[in-house]
Design a protein around this motif. Structure first.
Motif, PDB file in Angstrom:
ATOM      1  N   ASN B  93       0.800  -1.225   0.000  1.00 20.98           N
ATOM      2  CA  ASN B  93       0.000   0.000   0.000  1.00 20.98           C
ATOM      3  C   ASN B  93       0.828   1.268   0.000  1.00 20.98           C
ATOM      4  O   ASN B  93       0.518   2.233   0.685  1.00 20.98           O
ATOM      5  N   LEU B  94       1.863   1.270  -0.801  1.00 21.51           N
ATOM      6  CA  LEU B  94       2.571   2.537  -1.009  1.00 21.51           C
ATOM      7  C   LEU B  94       1.730   3.356  -1.985  1.00 21.51           C
ATOM      8  O   LEU B  94       0.995   2.801  -2.801  1.00 21.51           O
ATOM      9  N   ILE B  95       1.833   4.668  -1.882  1.00 19.97           N
ATOM     10  CA  ILE B  95       1.060   5.510  -2.800  1.00 19.97           C
ATOM     11  C   ILE B  95       1.863   5.659  -4.081  1.00 19.97           C
ATOM     12  O   ILE B  95       2.992   6.164  -4.059  1.00 19.97           O
ATOM     13  N   PRO B  96       1.322   5.155  -5.184  1.00 22.61           N
ATOM     14  CA  PRO B  96       2.135   4.993  -6.390  1.00 22.61           C
ATOM     15  C   PRO B  96       2.672   6.309  -6.964  1.00 22.61           C
ATOM     16  O   PRO B  96       3.710   6.298  -7.620  1.00 22.61           O
ATOM     17  N   ASP B  97       1.981   7.417  -6.733  1.00 26.51           N
ATOM     18  CA  ASP B  97       2.435   8.680  -7.322  1.00 26.51           C
ATOM     19  C   ASP B  97       3.539   9.350  -6.525  1.00 26.51           C
ATOM     20  O   ASP B  97       4.144  10.303  -6.991  1.00 26.51           O
ATOM     21  N   LEU B  98       3.718   8.904  -5.296  1.00 27.38           N
ATOM     22  CA  LEU B  98       4.689   9.581  -4.439  1.00 27.38           C
ATOM     23  C   LEU B  98       5.993   8.797  -4.429  1.00 27.38           C
ATOM     24  O   LEU B  98       5.993   7.567  -4.415  1.00 27.38           O
ATOM     25  N   ASP B 102       8.386  10.963  -0.152  1.00 31.10           N
ATOM     26  CA  ASP B 102       7.042  11.474   0.114  1.00 31.10           C
ATOM     27  C   ASP B 102       6.132  10.403   0.715  1.00 31.10           C
ATOM     28  O   ASP B 102       5.219  10.709   1.483  1.00 31.10           O
TER      29      ASP B 102
ATOM     30  N   VAL C 345      -5.085   4.144   2.897  1.00 32.38           N
ATOM     31  CA  VAL C 345      -3.741   4.140   3.451  1.00 32.38           C
ATOM     32  C   VAL C 345      -3.529   5.368   4.335  1.00 32.38           C
ATOM     33  O   VAL C 345      -3.037   5.292   5.450  1.00 32.38           O
ATOM     34  N   GLN C 438      -4.773  -4.320  -3.212  1.00 29.20           N
ATOM     35  CA  GLN C 438      -4.649  -3.100  -3.989  1.00 29.20           C
ATOM     36  C   GLN C 438      -4.335  -3.451  -5.415  1.00 29.20           C
ATOM     37  O   GLN C 438      -3.485  -4.275  -5.663  1.00 29.20           O
TER      38      GLN C 438
END
Lengths: 403, 233, 438
Positions: B93-98, B102, C345, C438
Motif C-alpha cells: 500500500n505505497l502511494i504509487p504517485d509519491l 514522500d 492508506v 490493492q
C-alpha cells in the motif's frame, strides 16, 4: 443475450453515480427538445411567405427641408424618375414599409353597427398610389387594382372610397367569402368599398397577430416626411440602386435629406434579429450541452471499465467473447439512457408547460419526442463505443494475476 | 499496553448478522511480538481493524496505552493512530504517485512536524531499512521486498509504540520474506511492540506468543502450543 | 498543510489529466453560458438611476371611452397621454419637477456647405428633464423654465453632434439650423448613455440616446411631428396639427418627480381630482377612469424591458449549469473513488476524516478556480457573440463589478456544490476495505 438483470443489479449498487447519469440525460433531453422546438417555431415564423417580392424591394425615407417644398410636384417627379431608371420595376410613395416594424394600423368592421360595438378587427393601413400592387409584387385574386383616377393627393386625412384588402382580413370580416364589393367601416365617414382582394401580403409588425391583415388605400399623403418603396428587376439591380439612389434623388432636388436606405432583406433581418439571435443561442447551448453530456458519459464509462478490469478479465477467462463485453456496456448504456429519457420526457413536458403558460411558447409537437429520443440514444451509444471497446480488449490473463 | 475485554463486533446486512468478534479478550504487553493466526473468516482482519481503530466495535472495552478508545471521535482516534500505531500491509500500500521520501512523509505530515524534523525522520527511517539511497524513486521502480521495507520505514518514521502487520510477507518470495521478518524482529528488539496477523505458521512461530482466532474468539488451545523452536533465520 | 494538499492536488491532476480537463471544461462552459445570459438579463433589468428611481414617476391616465382598454398593458392603462392632458398635468404645482416628453426628429443642416444635411431623432421636453434624469452637462445648461410656457427656439445638443457641428467647442450661444429654423444652443451634454431608455420605453429600449433636445412648448408653434407611437381609440377627424393637439390621440409622455410618499399621495389625490373635473367635461367615460403613477422600476417591469426570451434563456442557462455540475459531480466521484485505496492508506497512517475532506475540497477548489477562470474568459466570448447577434445591445453588454463578483461567486458556489458530495463521500468510506487488496 441481453443481460438486463445483472446490469440492473450492478447499477443499483452504485446508486449515486447511476442517478447522476440519469439526471444528466434527463435534463439534457428536456432542454434540447424544448430548445429545438423553440428554434423550429422561430425558423417557421421567419420563413413564412410574405406574399411580397422581398428579394427585389428597397425602401428609403425622404425628409424635405425647404419651407416652400412642393410636395405633390416633387413626389411626381421623384416617382417618374425612379420608375424610368433602368433596372427599376416600379416605385411608390407609401406611408409604411412591410416588415419594417413601424407603420399605421386601424380598426375595421364589416358594418357600422359592429364598429360601434367594437366588434372590429385590427388591420395594417397602407396608403399609396395605384402602383402599389405592382411595387409590392402581390397578387390580386379577386376584383381589380386601383385606377389612376381614384388616387387622392392630400395633406389631410383622405376619405378613400375604395380599398383593396388581404384575403386573410377578408375572411375575418366576411366569413362567407363574399367580401368583394362590400363596404367596410373604419369610423366616421371612412367607409370604402372593397374593390380587390390580395392573396397574401405581410404588414409592418412581424410579431403582431395581424401581420397578414392589411388594407390598401389609393391615397398619397403629402407630408414633409415620406417613405419610398422601390421594386427592382434583379438582385444586381438591387445593389446598384441601393448604392446610387440617394445621389439621384439629391441631384434632382437637394432640399431634402434621404435616410434609411435599406433593402427589404435588411429590414426583415432587423425585425427578426431577436428571433435570429434566440435560435443561434439555443443552437449553441444545445450543442454544448450534448457535447458535455457525451463527454460525461465517456468519462464515467471509462472509469467503470477501469474499475471493473479484473471482473471483465474474469468474464473473458470464463469464455465471454469480446463482442459480449462490448455488448454488455452498450446494453448498460441503452438501459440507462432509456430510464433517463423516461424521466426526461416528464421534465420536458413540464418545462414546456411552463414555457407555454408563462412565455407564450407553443406546445411541443409529439414528433420531437421520437426525434429527441433517437438522438439521445445514438449519442449514448456513440459515447460508450470507445470505452466499451477498451473494455473488450482487456486481456483474460488479468483474471489470473494477483495484483 | 493493549487491553481488550469482551470486544464484540457485528456486521449486519438486510439478510444476515455476522458476529465477526464475540467476547474477544486480549492483553499485549509492551515489547511483545504477538502473532495472530486463524483460518479465513475467523475475524483476524476485524481484530486488526479494531486494534488500529479503523473500525469501531459494538461492545466491550479497548484500552490502548492506558487510553480508553471507546467514545473517542474520529479526529481523536486518527490522532492516536498516527502517534501510536504503524501499519504494515500485505500489499505494501505505497502511494504509487509519491516517491519514497514522500511516501514515508505521509504520516509525519498528519502529525504536524516541522519540515526539518520530517526530513530527519524520513532519512533515518529509510536508512534503518537500508534504502536511503533511493529517496527519489517511485514505488514501481522497486522490488516487492524493497517496497515492503519502504512501508516499514513509513510505519516507523513516526516512532509508534505499536506495529500492526497484516500478512507482511504474503506477497513476497521466501528470501525476501525472511529479510522482512528479520527486520521486524530487529525493530521488536529495539522496543516496538508488534502484532502480526498471518496464516503462515512458520512465521507465527517466530513470534513470542501466538494467538489463534476461531469464529471471532481467541481459541483456547493456542496456550497449549508453546513456542517449541525458533526457526533458523 | 494547505501547501501539502496543493501538491497532492497537482499530483492527482497529473495522474488524470483528461478527467481533470473534462471537469474544468464542464464547469467553465456552465459558468460562461450562465454568466453571458445573466449579464444581459441583469443589465436590462438593472435599476438605471438607483438614487432616485423611486422618486421619478411616469404618469398614466385612463382616458379611454367605455369598453375600451389597452390590451397590451397589465392594467389596461394606455402607455401615453394626450397632448391636452400633458398640458393640464404640467399645471400641477405639487411635483418638485415635471416634464412633458415626445420623441421627434429633424433634418440637421450644417452651416458649412461641404457637409450635407442629415436626420436626427430629437426629444421635445421641459427644462426639468435634465435635472430629473441627471443628464450631465459639459457646457451651459437647461433652458430657463420660462421657456416651458413661452416657446423659444433653443436647443441642448449631445456631445456627439456638438463634435460633429462645432468640433467639440463650447457652442453655447451659437446657432443650429434644424428643418430650416435657427435654434440657439443653450447647453451641451456629456455622453449620456443609459443602458435602457427608461425615460421613453414606447420606442426602442436600447441603443444610442438622442442628440437634440428642444423645448416641448415648441410643439404647437413649429408643429413638431411625432417620431414615436401615436395611439388613438376614438373616431376623430384629424386634418390639421391643431386637430391632433385637441384630439384624444395619445402620443405624449409625462414624468413627475415626487420626493416623499406624502408628496406622492398628494399628487395622486390631485390626479383623481383632475379626472373628476375632466369627467364633468365629458371625457374619461370609462368606469376604470383614473390616474396611475409608476416609478422607474415599476415602469420598466410594466413595459417588459426584460423580454420573455431573456427569461427563458436564463432558465435554460441554469439548467445547462445544472447538467454541467451533475456531470462534474459524476466525474469527481469517479476520480475520488479511484483514489479510495490511497485514502484508506492515509487513514491508516493517521489522517482524520476532516483532513481527508479538506484535502479533496482543495482538489475541487483548484478545479473550480480553473473552471471559473475559463468560464469568465469564455463568458467574454459569449458576450462578444451576443453583441454580434443583437445590434442594439452594445450599450448593454459589459461586465460591471457586481457581475464579476457574481461570476466568481457562481464559480465558487458551483464547484463547492459539485465537490461537497464527492468529498464527503470519500472521507466517509470505510478505509479498511481498501487496505487488503490493492
Amino acid at each position: 443475450m441481453l443481460e438486463i438483470r445483472p446490469i440492473l443489479s450492478a447499477l443499483s449498487r452504485q446508486k449515486s453515480r447511476t442517478l447522476l447519469i440519469l439526471l444528466q440525460i434527463a435534463i439534457t433531453f428536456a432542454v434540447v427538445v424544448n430548445s429545438i422546438a423553440i428554434v423550429k417555431q422561430r425558423l417557421d415564423m421567419m420563413g413564412r411567405a410574405t406574399g411580397i417580392d422581398e428579394a427585389h424591394l428597397l425602401s428609403l425615407n425622404i425628409n424635405a427641408i425647404d419651407e416652400n417644398y412642393n410636395f405633390k410636384q416633387n413626389i411626381h417627379a421623384d416617382l417618374e424618375m425612379l420608375r424610368n431608371t433602368p433596372g427599376v420595376e416600379d416605385a411608390v410613395v407609401i406611408n409604411q414599409v412591410p416588415l419594417s416594424g413601424s407603420g399605421d394600423s386601424s380598426s375595421v368592421a364589416a358594418s357600422q353597427e359592429q364598429f360601434d360595438k367594437f366588434e372590429n378587427f385590427g388591420a395594417g393601413f397602407f396608403m399609396a398610389d395605384n402602383h402599389i400592387i405592382n411595387t409590392l409584387g402581390v397578387k390580386i385574386i379577386e376584383g381589380r387594382n386601383f385606377t389612376a383616377e381614384e388616387v387622392e393627393y392630400t395633406a389631410a386625412r383622405a376619405n378613400a372610397k375604395v380599398t383593396i384588402i388581404t384575403k386573410s382580413l377578408a375572411d375575418k370580416l366576411f366569413p362567407e367569402g363574399d367580401a368583394l364589393g362590400k363596404k367596410v367601416y373604419l369610423g366616421g365617414d371612412l367607409q370604402p368599398t372593397i374593390v380587390g382582394i390580395i392573396e397574401r401580403q405581410a404588414g409592418s409588425w412581424v410579431h403582431h397577430p395581424i401581420l397578414f391583415d392589411n388594407m390598401l388605400f389609393p391615397i398619397v399623403r403629402l407630408n414633409r416626411f415620406h417613405r419610398v418603396l422601390i421594386r427592382v428587376k434583379t438582385t444586381q439591380d438591387l445593389n446598384r440602386i441601393l448604392a446610387e439612389v440617394e445621389d439621384k434623388l439629391i441631384k434632382r432636388n437637394n432640399q431634402r435629406v434621404i435616410t434609411s436606405i435599406n433593402s427589404m432583406e435588411e429590414l426583415k433581418a432587423s425585425s427578426y434579429s431577436g428571433d435570429n439571435a434566440m435560435t443561434k443561442i439555443l443552437w449553441t447551448v444545445s450543442i454544448l450541452l450534448i457535447i458535455i453530456t457525451a463527454l460525461g458519459i465517456v468519462g464515467i464509462v471509462s472509469f467503470n471499465v477501469n474499475q471493473r478490469t479484473k471482473q471483465i478479465g474474469t468474464r473473458r477467462a470464463l469464455g465471454a467473447q469480446k463482442s459480449d463485453i462490448q455488448k454488455y456496456f452498450i446494453t448498460e448504456n441503452i438501459l440507462l439512457t432509456s430510464i433517463g429519457l423516461t424521466i426526461g420526457c416528464i421534465i420536458c413536458i413540464g418545462l414546456n408547460m411552463v414555457l407555454v403558460e408563462k412565455y407564450s411558447a407553443t406546445p411541443i409537437d409529439w414528433q420531437y419526442f421520437p426525434i429527441g429520443i433517437g438522438l439521445m440514444l445514438t449519442l449514448g451509444i456513440l459515447s460508450v463505443w470507445w470505452p466499451a471497446r477498451k473494455a473488450a480488449n482487456i486481456s483474460p490473463t488479468i483474471a489470473t494475476q494477483t495484483t | 499496553m493493549l487491553q481488550m475485554n469482551n470486544i464484540k463486533k457485528v456486521f449486519r446486512t438486510d439478510l444476515v448478522e455476522t458476529h465477526a468478534l464475540r467476547d474477544f479478550s486480549l492483553q499485549v504487553e509492551e515489547g511483545e511480538f504477538v502473532a495472530v493466526t486463524g483460518p479465513s473468516g475467523s475475524g483476524k482482519t476485524t481484530f486488526l481493524n479494531i486494534t488500529g481503530m479503523l473500525e469501531t466495535f459494538d461492545g466491550g472495552t479497548y484500552m490502548l496505552d492506558g487510553q480508553d478508545v471507546k467514545g473517542l471521535n474520529d479526529k481523536q482516534r486518527s490522532r492516536l493512530r498516527n502517534e501510536k500505531i504503524g501499519f504494515i500491509f500485505q500489499s505494501f500500500n505505497l502511494i504509487p504517485d509519491l516517491n519514497l521520501f514522500d511516501n514515508v512523509d505521509v504520516p509525519l505530515r498528519y502529525r504536524g512536524f516541522s519540515s526539518k524534523e520530517r526530513k530527519q525522520r524520513i532519512e533515518n527511517a529509510l536508512e534503518r531499512v537500508g534504502l536511503s539511497a533511493r529517496l527519489k524513486h517511485l514505488p514501481s521502480q522497486l522490488s516487492g521486498g524493497q517496497q515492503q521495507r519502504v512501508a516499514i520505514a513509513r510505519a516507523l518514521a513516526g516512532e509508534p509504540r505499536f506495529l500492526l502487520a497484516d500478512e507482511p510477507t504474503g506477497n513476497l518470495d521466501s528470501l525476501m520474506a525472511r529479510q522482512v521478518m528479520q527486520l521486524l524482529e530487529e525493530i521488536n528488539q529495539q522496543g516496538t511492540t508488534i502484532i502480526m496477523v498471518t496464516h503462515d505458521s512458520e512465521l507465527a512461530r517466530r513470534a513470542h506468543r501466538n494467538i489463534h482466532i476461531v469464529d471471532g474468539q481467541v481459541s483456547d488451545y493456542q496456550d497449549l502450543q508453546p513456542v517449541l523452536e525458533v526457526a533458523e533465520a | 498543510m494547505f501547501k501539502y494538499y496543493l501538491m497532492l492536488s497537482w499530483l492527482s491532476v497529473k495522474r488524470t489529466p483528461m478527467l481533470t480537463a473534462l471537469m474544468v471544461l464542464a464547469i467553465g462552459l456552465g459558468i460562461s453560458v450562465t454568466m453571458t445570459v445573466l449579464t444581459v438579463n441583469y443589465l436590462m433589468g438593472k435599476d438605471p438611476i438607483p438614487e432616485k428611481s423611486h422618486q421619478l414617476f411616469h404618469v398614466q391616465l385612463y382616458t379611454y371611452g367605455k369598453d375600451r382598454s389597452n390590451p397590451r398593458s397589465a392594467d389596461g392603462y394606455p402607455y401615453q397621454v394626450t397632448y391636452q392632458d400633458a398640458m393640464n398635468l404640467s399645471r400641477s404645482e405639487i411635483p418638485n419637477r415635471k416634464t412633458r416628453s415626445l420623441q421627434t426628429g429633424y433634418s440637421v443642416i450644417p452651416s458649412s456647405s461641404d457637409s450635407s444635411p442629415f436626420m436626427e431623432t430629437a426629444r421635445a421636453i421641459d427644462s426639468d428633464f435634465f435635472a430629473m434624469f441627471k443628464v450631465p452637462f459639459i457646457y451651459g445648461g437647461a433652458w430657463e423654465s420660462s421657456v416651458d410656457t413661452k416657446a423659444k427656439q433653443v436647443v441642448v445638443l449631445g456631445k456627439e453632434i456638438n463634435d460633429r457641428l462645432f468640433k467639440g467647442e463650447n457652442s453655447v450661444g451659437k446657432q443650429v439650423n434644424l428643418n430650416s429654423n435657427l435654434y440657439t444652443v443653450v447647453g451641451v451634454i456629456d455622453d449620456w448613455q443609459p443602458a435602457i431608455h427608461y425615460y421613453d420605453l414606447n420606442n426602442n429600449h436600447f441603443g444610442d440616446t438622442q442628440q437634440i433636445f428642444v423645448p416641448f412648448s415648441l410643439l404647437p408653434v413649429l408643429e413638431l411631428p411625432s417620431w414615436g407611437n401615436n395611439n388613438g381609440w376614438k373616431t376623430e377627424t384629424i386634418n390639421t396639427y391643431q386637430d391632433k393637439l385637441n384630439s384624444e390621440q395619445m402620443w405624449n409622455q409625462f414624468w413627475v418627480e415626487l420626493e416623499s410618499p406624502q408628496q406622492k399621495e398628494k399628487f395622486q389625490a390631485w390626479l383623481e381630482g383632475y379626472v373628476e373635473q375632466q369627467k364633468q367635461l365629458g371625457r374619461f367615460e370609462h368606469e376604470n377612469a383614473g390616474g396611475s403613477l409608476k416609478d422607474v422600476v415599476e415602469w420598466m417591469d410594466y413595459n417588459n424591458v426584460v423580454s420573455d426570451d431573456n427569461t427563458i434563456l436564463v432558465g435554460l442557462a441554469f439548467m445547462f449549469l445544472a447538467v454541467c455540475l451533475i456531470n462534474t459531480i459524476g466525474l469527481l466521484l469517479a476520480k475520488f473513488l479511484r483514489r479510495a485505496p490511497e485514502v484508506g492508506v492515509r487513514r491508516a497512517l493517521g489522517a482524520s476524516q476532516g483532513e481527508i475532506f479538506v484535502q479533496h475540497l482543495v482538489d475541487v477548489g483548484l478545479i473550480g478556480l480553473a473552471g471559473g477562470t475559463l468560464g469568465l474568459l469564455l463568458g467574454q466570448l459569449g458576450l462578444w457573440g451576443i453583441k454580434q447577434l443583437y445590434a442594439n445591445y452594445h450599450q448593454l453588454v459589459y461586465m460591471d463589478m457586481t457581475l464579476v463578483v457574481l461570476a466568481i461567486l457562481i464559480a465558487i458556489g458551483s464547484s463547492v456544490v459539485a465537490g461537497l458530495y464527492p468529498a464527503w463521500k470519500i472521507c466517509r468510506t470505510n478505509p479498511s476495505i481498501y487496505l487488503k487488496i490493492q
